[in-house]
Design an enzyme around this catalytic site. Structure first.
Site, short mmCIF file in Angstrom:
data_model
loop_
_atom_site.label_atom_id
_atom_site.label_comp_id
_atom_site.label_asym_id
_atom_site.label_seq_id
_atom_site.Cartn_x
_atom_site.Cartn_y
_atom_site.Cartn_z
N ASN A 17 -18.95 -35.23 34.94
CA ASN A 17 -19.23 -34.38 33.78
C ASN A 17 -19.38 -35.32 32.59
O ASN A 17 -18.40 -35.80 32.04
CB ASN A 17 -18.07 -33.40 33.58
CG ASN A 17 -18.31 -32.45 32.43
OD1 ASN A 17 -19.31 -32.58 31.70
ND2 ASN A 17 -17.43 -31.50 32.26
N ARG B 189 -22.40 -31.95 36.37
CA ARG B 189 -22.41 -30.70 35.63
C ARG B 189 -23.47 -30.82 34.53
O ARG B 189 -23.50 -31.81 33.80
CB ARG B 189 -21.05 -30.49 34.97
CG ARG B 189 -21.07 -29.30 34.07
CD ARG B 189 -19.94 -29.31 33.09
NE ARG B 189 -20.04 -28.14 32.25
CZ ARG B 189 -19.59 -28.09 31.01
NH1 ARG B 189 -19.02 -29.14 30.46
NH2 ARG B 189 -19.71 -27.00 30.31
N HIS C 143 -20.49 -21.07 31.37
CA HIS C 143 -19.34 -20.99 32.29
C HIS C 143 -19.74 -20.38 33.63
O HIS C 143 -18.90 -19.85 34.35
CB HIS C 143 -18.20 -20.11 31.72
CG HIS C 143 -17.56 -20.63 30.48
ND1 HIS C 143 -17.20 -19.80 29.43
CD2 HIS C 143 -17.20 -21.88 30.11
CE1 HIS C 143 -16.66 -20.53 28.47
NE2 HIS C 143 -16.65 -21.79 28.86
N ARG D 53 -14.43 -21.19 17.55
CA ARG D 53 -15.72 -20.52 17.37
C ARG D 53 -15.53 -19.05 17.00
O ARG D 53 -14.63 -18.39 17.52
CB ARG D 53 -16.55 -20.60 18.66
CG ARG D 53 -17.10 -21.97 18.93
CD ARG D 53 -17.78 -22.03 20.28
NE ARG D 53 -17.21 -23.10 21.07
CZ ARG D 53 -17.40 -23.25 22.38
NH1 ARG D 53 -18.15 -22.40 23.04
NH2 ARG D 53 -16.84 -24.25 23.02
N GLU E 108 -14.21 -25.63 38.65
CA GLU E 108 -15.65 -25.85 38.54
C GLU E 108 -16.08 -27.11 39.28
O GLU E 108 -17.15 -27.17 39.88
CB GLU E 108 -16.03 -25.94 37.05
CG GLU E 108 -15.93 -24.59 36.36
CD GLU E 108 -15.71 -24.68 34.87
OE1 GLU E 108 -14.58 -25.01 34.46
OE2 GLU E 108 -16.66 -24.43 34.11
#
Ligand code: ADP
Length: 406
Positions: free
Chosen positions: A7, A91, A180, A241, A385
């Site tokens: 990643n 990823r 996601h 956020r 993941e």
């Protein structure tokens, strides 16, 4: 087969090495502060002390070289030589409309990912640096890319279009993509296994609640809707956020506060959410702790955060005309029983009854936290993941070898 999962971020790179026969993680780690003179490589092997190495790593090719050196290190390594890595999976955040599943990397795929730089300027260029760095260090090893957006490509236009002039979609592909996806995909499959029912029969709402957070409506194994949009800013309130807000707030704030567009963008992405409302932290642990000490701003932040999740769950139950299971995952979703309780307390109308004791249990295994007579099952399913990236990579490379030998 051993698969290395990467990643790559702009100044960091995380890795996990899987043995695909057992799906065991042989080693994992990260390189931080790439581009600086004191970069740090942290390497972990189970049952062994963590190794930290500080050196100058100016770009991703050197970072990958250092990781490979560590994986084959005489003392700290787990491989005899780098030929023991048979595939690498990356990823990639944005696959736009070009990718609805994971693919093996070739020139065409690289070109497509480059075309998507505009849609994910902070992420995709960094992922590409990771791909090129692996190519340089391991030129003969096949690489696969697994996209955060791919799982959501099954959404119908009524879910993914914004109600703005369609020329903007046609010209610039402005639409909801969702993120996601790897996690929503993984936990919905695990949930079906746990429930002992075919995924194709189930309606599931998955809630990936970490630093970034999104909900997804998963109908019969396919993403039907999700809360993040063209970028990961839309939807739920998150650590820093804002999530959903009236778009008119943007020009209004620019005028009133004499801010630039970039400043407002940064405010919405980095200085909003839990952090802004609590005035304490973007970390749910600290907010819950402050709430326990009677801090009212922390309580408001916590309640707003949970309320947004509850609203999305309700809207997705309506969107799918029912629900069999609601799944919590990721840092906050897996660990905060307080948050799960706050979200579910408004869902009794749908037949959701939390079991206080089950909700308080901590485990790395999927588990049910509702009472036995609850019409809808609420599950906590730890996400993974990296494992899904490793599995997809393994499958793609195996299929290719089978085709070659035919
Ligand atoms: P990311 O989106 O970066 O992958 P994670 O899924 O790892 O994030 O989630 C990280 C967040 O999980 C932390 O910011 C923290 O707020 C939250 N978290 C971790 N443990 C707990 C806990 N015990 N209670 C509440 N929140 C937690």
């Amino acid at each position: 087969m051993n698969v290395l999962v990467i990643n790559a971020g702009s100044s960091s790179l995380k890795y996990q090495l899987y043995n695909m026969k057992t799906e065991d993680v042989l080693a994992k780690g990260r390189v931080e502060r790439i581009g600086m003179d004191s970069s740090i490589l942290t390497h972990e092997v189970e049952h062994q002390p963590e190794v930290r190495e500080v050196s100058e790593i100016l770009e991703h090719t050197t970072a990958i070289k250092k990781v490979l050196d560590m994986l084959t290190h005489r003392k700290f390594g787990v491989l005899r030589n780098i030929q023991d890595i048979q595939a690498v999976g990356h990823r990639v955040v944005h696959g736009g409309e070009s990718f609805s599943q994971s693919v093996l990397v070739d020139q065409e795929v690289k070109l497509e990912i480059r075309k998507l730089f505009d849609l994910a300027p902070l992420h995709n260029p960094a992922h590409m640096m990771g791909i090129v760095a692996v190519e340089t260090n391991l030129p003969d090893v096949p690489q696969a890319v697994v996209f955060d957006t791919a799982f959501h490509q099954s959404m119908p236009p009524s879910s993914y279009l914004y109600a703005i002039p369609t020329v903007l979609y046609r010209k610039h592909k402005i639409r909801r993509y969702g993120f996601h996806g790897t996690s929503h995909d993984y936990v919905s499959k695990r949930a079906a296994e746990f429930l002992g029912r075919p995924l194709e029969e189930l309606k599931i709402v998955t809630c990936h609640i970490g630093n970034g957070a999104s909900c997804a409506a998963i109908m019969h194994g396919k993403s039907y809707d999700t809360s993040m949009g063209m970028t990961p800013l839309e939807g739920l309130m998150m650590g820093t956020r804002s999530g959903d807000l009236d778009p008119a707030v943007v020009p209004f704030t620019i005028n009133k506060e004499d801010l630039t567009l970039n400043e407002v963008n940064s405010m919405l992405n980095k200085h909003s959410g839990l952090l802004a409302i609590s005035g304490i932290s973007s970390d749910m642990r600290e907010v819950v702790e402050a709430m326990g000490e009677g801090n009212e701003k922390a309580r408001l932040a916590f309640e707003m955060y949970a309320y947004r999740i509850r609203k999305y769950i309700g809207s997705y139950i309506a969107a799918m005309d029912g629900v069999d299971a609601i799944v919590f995952t990721a840092g906050v979703g897996e660990n905060s029983d307080a948050l799960r309780k706050e979200v579910c307390k408004g869902l009794t109308f749908f037949g959701v009854y939390l079991d206080g004791q089950r909700n308080a249990v901590r485990s790395q295994e999927p588990r049910r936290i509702t009472t036995d007579d609850s019409r809808v099952s609420v599950l906590v399913v730890p996400t993974n993941e990296e494992l899904l990236i490793a599995r997809d990579t393994f499958k793609l490379v195996q299929n290719r070898s089978e085709k070659k030998s035919e």
